[in-house]
Structure formats: structure tokens, C-alpha cells
Design a protein around this motif. Structure first.
Motif, PDB file in Angstrom:
ATOM      1  N   GLN A 178      53.867  62.961  97.972  1.00 17.30           N
ATOM      2  CA  GLN A 178      54.327  64.345  97.849  1.00 17.30           C
ATOM      3  C   GLN A 178      53.399  65.272  98.647  1.00 17.30           C
ATOM      4  O   GLN A 178      53.863  66.153  99.362  1.00 17.30           O
ATOM      5  N   ALA A 179      52.104  65.043  98.551  1.00 18.03           N
ATOM      6  CA  ALA A 179      51.135  65.864  99.289  1.00 18.03           C
ATOM      7  C   ALA A 179      51.316  65.704 100.797  1.00 18.03           C
ATOM      8  O   ALA A 179      51.245  66.682 101.543  1.00 18.03           O
ATOM      9  N   GLU A 180      51.584  64.474 101.268  1.00 19.85           N
ATOM     10  CA  GLU A 180      51.804  64.256 102.690  1.00 19.85           C
ATOM     11  C   GLU A 180      53.060  64.976 103.174  1.00 19.85           C
ATOM     12  O   GLU A 180      53.085  65.525 104.277  1.00 19.85           O
ATOM     13  N   LEU A 181      54.102  64.985 102.359  1.00 18.25           N
ATOM     14  CA  LEU A 181      55.322  65.700 102.716  1.00 18.25           C
ATOM     15  C   LEU A 181      55.060  67.197 102.816  1.00 18.25           C
ATOM     16  O   LEU A 181      55.541  67.869 103.734  1.00 18.25           O
ATOM     17  N   GLU A 182      54.283  67.722 101.886  1.00 17.93           N
ATOM     18  CA  GLU A 182      53.943  69.151 101.920  1.00 17.93           C
ATOM     19  C   GLU A 182      53.078  69.482 103.138  1.00 17.93           C
ATOM     20  O   GLU A 182      53.272  70.513 103.784  1.00 17.93           O
ATOM     21  N   SER A 215      63.675  76.145 105.137  1.00 16.99           N
ATOM     22  CA  SER A 215      64.799  75.694 104.315  1.00 16.99           C
ATOM     23  C   SER A 215      65.114  74.230 104.574  1.00 16.99           C
ATOM     24  O   SER A 215      65.353  73.455 103.637  1.00 16.99           O
ATOM     25  N   GLY A 216      65.115  73.848 105.850  1.00 15.45           N
ATOM     26  CA  GLY A 216      65.374  72.452 106.198  1.00 15.45           C
ATOM     27  C   GLY A 216      64.320  71.518 105.625  1.00 15.45           C
ATOM     28  O   GLY A 216      64.645  70.440 105.117  1.00 15.45           O
ATOM     29  N   CYS A 217      63.070  71.943 105.688  1.00 12.39           N
ATOM     30  CA  CYS A 217      61.985  71.124 105.123  1.00 12.39           C
ATOM     31  C   CYS A 217      62.133  70.977 103.615  1.00 12.39           C
ATOM     32  O   CYS A 217      61.946  69.890 103.067  1.00 12.39           O
ATOM     33  N   GLU A 218      62.483  72.072 102.941  1.00 14.08           N
ATOM     34  CA  GLU A 218      62.665  72.012 101.489  1.00 14.08           C
ATOM     35  C   GLU A 218      63.812  71.087 101.123  1.00 14.08           C
ATOM     36  O   GLU A 218      63.705  70.283 100.183  1.00 14.08           O
ATOM     37  N   LEU A 219      64.921  71.162 101.855  1.00 15.71           N
ATOM     38  CA  LEU A 219      66.050  70.266 101.605  1.00 15.71           C
ATOM     39  C   LEU A 219      65.643  68.816 101.836  1.00 15.71           C
ATOM     40  O   LEU A 219      66.000  67.925 101.063  1.00 15.71           O
ATOM     41  N   THR A 243      55.290  69.595 106.194  1.00 20.50           N
ATOM     42  CA  THR A 243      56.047  70.853 106.209  1.00 20.50           C
ATOM     43  C   THR A 243      55.183  71.978 106.752  1.00 20.50           C
ATOM     44  O   THR A 243      55.603  72.742 107.629  1.00 20.50           O
ATOM     45  N   GLU A 244      53.970  72.088 106.249  1.00 21.66           N
ATOM     46  CA  GLU A 244      53.068  73.151 106.705  1.00 21.66           C
ATOM     47  C   GLU A 244      52.731  72.998 108.182  1.00 21.66           C
ATOM     48  O   GLU A 244      52.641  73.988 108.909  1.00 21.66           O
ATOM     49  N   ALA A 245      52.562  71.755 108.647  1.00 21.77           N
ATOM     50  CA  ALA A 245      52.268  71.532 110.069  1.00 21.77           C
ATOM     51  C   ALA A 245      53.435  71.987 110.937  1.00 21.77           C
ATOM     52  O   ALA A 245      53.226  72.614 111.985  1.00 21.77           O
ATOM     53  N   LEU A 246      54.652  71.704 110.525  1.00 21.21           N
ATOM     54  CA  LEU A 246      55.829  72.160 111.272  1.00 21.21           C
ATOM     55  C   LEU A 246      55.896  73.684 111.308  1.00 21.21           C
ATOM     56  O   LEU A 246      56.185  74.284 112.348  1.00 21.21           O
ATOM     57  N   HIS A 296      65.644  65.869  99.108  1.00 24.70           N
ATOM     58  CA  HIS A 296      66.500  64.706  99.348  1.00 24.70           C
ATOM     59  C   HIS A 296      65.711  63.405  99.235  1.00 24.70           C
ATOM     60  O   HIS A 296      66.140  62.479  98.563  1.00 24.70           O
ATOM     61  N   VAL A 297      64.564  63.341  99.897  1.00 23.29           N
ATOM     62  CA  VAL A 297      63.837  62.068  99.915  1.00 23.29           C
ATOM     63  C   VAL A 297      63.074  61.798  98.632  1.00 23.29           C
ATOM     64  O   VAL A 297      62.863  60.642  98.272  1.00 23.29           O
TER      65      VAL A 297
END
Length: 95
Positions: free
Chosen positions: A15-19, A46-50, A22-25, A54-55
Motif C-alpha cells: 500500500q505504501a509503495e502504491l502511495e 483521480s486515475g491514481c485513486e481509481l 502516486t506521489e511520484a507521478l 481497483h488493485v
């Protein structure tokens, strides 16, 4: 691991890696290397949150089996990317 492949060993780590991704993008979108706009940043967030929602649905499907969960997250990520591309093409085609 391959470039971009998660290195986490726990679901919280994943979860931390996904966050972090997102921040890097979002940081890149705000950098001088991109041509940002307010709507682009909002769409990206919004796309990152979706994507994360999803995953990470697989977290509850595999209690105690992190590798199976991680494999499912990677599969769902690929499916999300394919669906996003098809949707983008449909929207572009329809105008």
C-alpha cells in the motif's frame, strides 16, 4: 525484481509503495519536464485513486498469503491499464 515491480513484503508495504508511486507521478506532472494543467493534475490524481482502489481489492481476498495477493495486484494492475487504454481510445473516437 523487475523495474517497477513491487519490493514490499507486507500488504501495508505494498500500500505504501502504491502511495509513493502516486506521489511520484503527481510530482512529475508538476515538474518543469511536463506541461501541467490543473485539469491534468486532477485527472491524474483521480486515475491514481481509481487504480489503487481497483488493485487493492485483492487485499481481503488473500488473508495471510502475501505472495498470492501481490500476484493478484499485479494482474489487476495490468487489467486496469488495458481497460484504461480501451476507454481512452473510445472517448477519443466518440469525441
Amino acid at each position: 525484481p523487475k523495474r517497477g515491480e513491487p519490493t514490499a513484503t507486507t500488504m501495508m508495504g505494498l500500500q505504501a509503495e502504491l502511495e509513493e508511486a502516486t506521489e511520484a507521478l503527481l510530482l512529475y506532472a508538476d515538474s518543469e519536464d511536463s506541461e501541467p494543467s490543473r485539469s491534468t493534475a486532477l485527472s491524474l490524481r483521480s486515475g491514481c485513486e481509481l487504480f489503487v482502489r481497483h488493485v487493492t481489492r485483492s487485499f481481503v481476498d488473500f488473508p495471510g498469503d502475501f505472495q498470492a495477493c501481490k500476484d493478484m495486484v499485479l494482474r489487476r494492475g495490468g487489467q486496469f491499464a488495458e481497460l484504461s487504454e480501451r476507454s481512452r481510445l473510445s472517448i477519443a473516437r466518440l469525441g
